[in-house]
Scaffold this active site. Structure first.
Site, PDB file in Angstrom:
ATOM      1  N   CYS A 130       0.841  -1.200   0.000  1.00 57.02           N
ATOM      2  CA  CYS A 130       0.000   0.000   0.000  1.00 57.02           C
ATOM      3  C   CYS A 130       0.874   1.248   0.000  1.00 57.02           C
ATOM      4  CB  CYS A 130      -0.922  -0.021   1.220  1.00 57.02           C
ATOM      5  SG  CYS A 130      -1.907   1.459   1.356  1.00 57.02           S
ATOM      6  N   CYS A 160      -0.332   4.103   2.133  1.00 54.48           N
ATOM      7  CA  CYS A 160      -0.171   3.924   3.583  1.00 54.48           C
ATOM      8  C   CYS A 160       1.280   4.191   3.984  1.00 54.48           C
ATOM      9  CB  CYS A 160      -0.487   2.494   4.019  1.00 54.48           C
ATOM     10  SG  CYS A 160      -1.953   1.792   3.305  1.00 54.48           S
ATOM     11  N   ASP A 161       2.219   3.687   3.190  1.00 52.70           N
ATOM     12  CA  ASP A 161       3.617   3.638   3.622  1.00 52.70           C
ATOM     13  C   ASP A 161       4.568   4.543   2.846  1.00 52.70           C
ATOM     14  OD1 ASP A 161       2.879   1.705   5.479  1.00 52.70           O
ATOM     15  OD2 ASP A 161       3.059   0.114   3.996  1.00 52.70           O
TER      16      ASP A 161
END
Ligand code: NDP
Length: 313
Positions: free
Chosen positions: A136, A139-140
């Protein structure tokens, strides 16, 4: 074990689950929705959603899901945290176990469990989980500012993630196994026009290396052919974007699925082969997999549940 009796149980909190909850709430079915491992579903891991009708400027994925949740709650949906860990669909009322310690008996069940990101299956993906491997980017990606990353995949997700990461990282390699991208034209152009992205066609990642985290990837160019080349590329982050697996495991003993695991429904409807059990959204959709199509099938599932219950009275 604690048991609760329901008219309508919805599993999953993506666009399909929440839309089903809005419709079921307005139809007085007193729906209970369990949000699963990722409350809000896949859209909470994306940035801007530009193709959901009604938002001419686009909307942040998490905001959209938050709005859907509030809309469902406004009509009485009971939204809870929890994951369906077992199911018994052999007879009505259907029995669903949540978090292994609570049983829900329900007249109707709407399965809207969505799909989960796939991994290549390399042992190194697990070895470096949370240490440079991610599925993701949104997300990261934050952790890779001014660093070098690689994204695996050639579809819309891979292109979207590569472009997103290019906004943070100093260099992005897109590792594509075929000699072309499968993504839509507009996404392909965004990748090709981005100076920070280098597409490595006909490449496969076969391993990762690094001391305390990912420091590089072992690559094979043209796997399976005589003139294949093996080399290592230094990277700090390794992002998977090679598609998704439907979250249907718990229900598989009772429902028909295709070879990938997508739940089979009556064409054009969310009806499964079990009366009163419906499948909506990505868990039953190998073709479109869009937020709006998931929402639409959630709506259909709630209408079907309401009609099923009325016919039984
Ligand atoms: P796709 O299935 O479309 O693409 C998966 C990609 O990963 C393909 O390029 C595939 O290669 C590659 N791949 C699969 N397995 C491997 C493997 N083992 N090793 C290397 N590469 C592999 O998945 P997406 O998640 O990209 O998209 C899913 C759906 O969602 C699509 O319909 C897409 O259009 C849609 N979508 C739309 C977006 C938008 O409109 N903004 C954004 C994101 C997704 P190959 O081509 O060789 O099979």
């Amino acid at each position: 074990m604690e048991t609760e009796r329901l008219k309508c149980l919805i599993i999953g909190s993506g666009p399909a689950g929440y839309t089903a909850a809005i419709y079921a709430g307005r139809a007085n079915l007193a729906p209970v929705l369990y949000s699963g491992l990722q409350p809000g579903g896949q859209l909470t891991t994306t940035t801007d959603v530009e193709n959901f009708p009604g938002y001419p400027q686009g909307i942040n994925g998490s905001e959209l899901m938050e709005d859907l949740r509030k809309q469902a709650e406004r009509f009485g949906a009971d939204i809870r945290h929890g994951v369906a860990t077992a199911a018994d669909l052999s007879q009505s009322p259907y029995r669903i176990t949540v978090d292994g310690d609570k049983v829900l008996e329900t007249d109707t069940l709407i399965i809207a469990t969505g799909a989960t990101a796939k991994y290549l299956g390399l042992a190194d993906e697990q070895k470096y989980a949370g240490m440079g491997v991610s599925a993701c980017a949104t997300c990261d990606g934050f952790f890779y500012r001014k660093k070098t990353v690689a994204v695996v995949g050639g579809g819309d997700t891979a292109c979207e993630e590569a472009v997103y990461l290019a906004g943070l990282a100093s260099k992005v390699y897109l590792i594509v196994r075929k000699p072309y991208l499968r993504a839509s034209k507009v996404m392909q152009e965004r990748v090709m026009d981005n100076e920070k992205i280098e597409v490595l066609f006909e490449h496969n990642a076969v391993g990762l290396f690094g001391e305390d985290g990912v420091e590089g990837v072992h690559l094979v160019k043209r796997m399976g052919e005589v003139d294949e080349t093996r080399y290592d590329l230094a990277i700090d982050g390794f992002f998977l974007a090679i598609g998704h697996k439907p979250n249907s495991e718990v229900f598989k003993p009772y429902l028909d699925t295709d070879e990938v695991g997508y739940i089979l429904t009556e064409p054009g409807t969310p009806r499964t082969k079990i009366p009163g059990v419906f499948a909506a959204g990505d868990v039953a959709d190998p073709h479109y997999r869009q937020a709006i199509t998931a929402a639409a099938s959630g709506c259909q599932a709630a209408i079907e549940a309401e009609r099923y219950l009325s016919a039984r009275q």
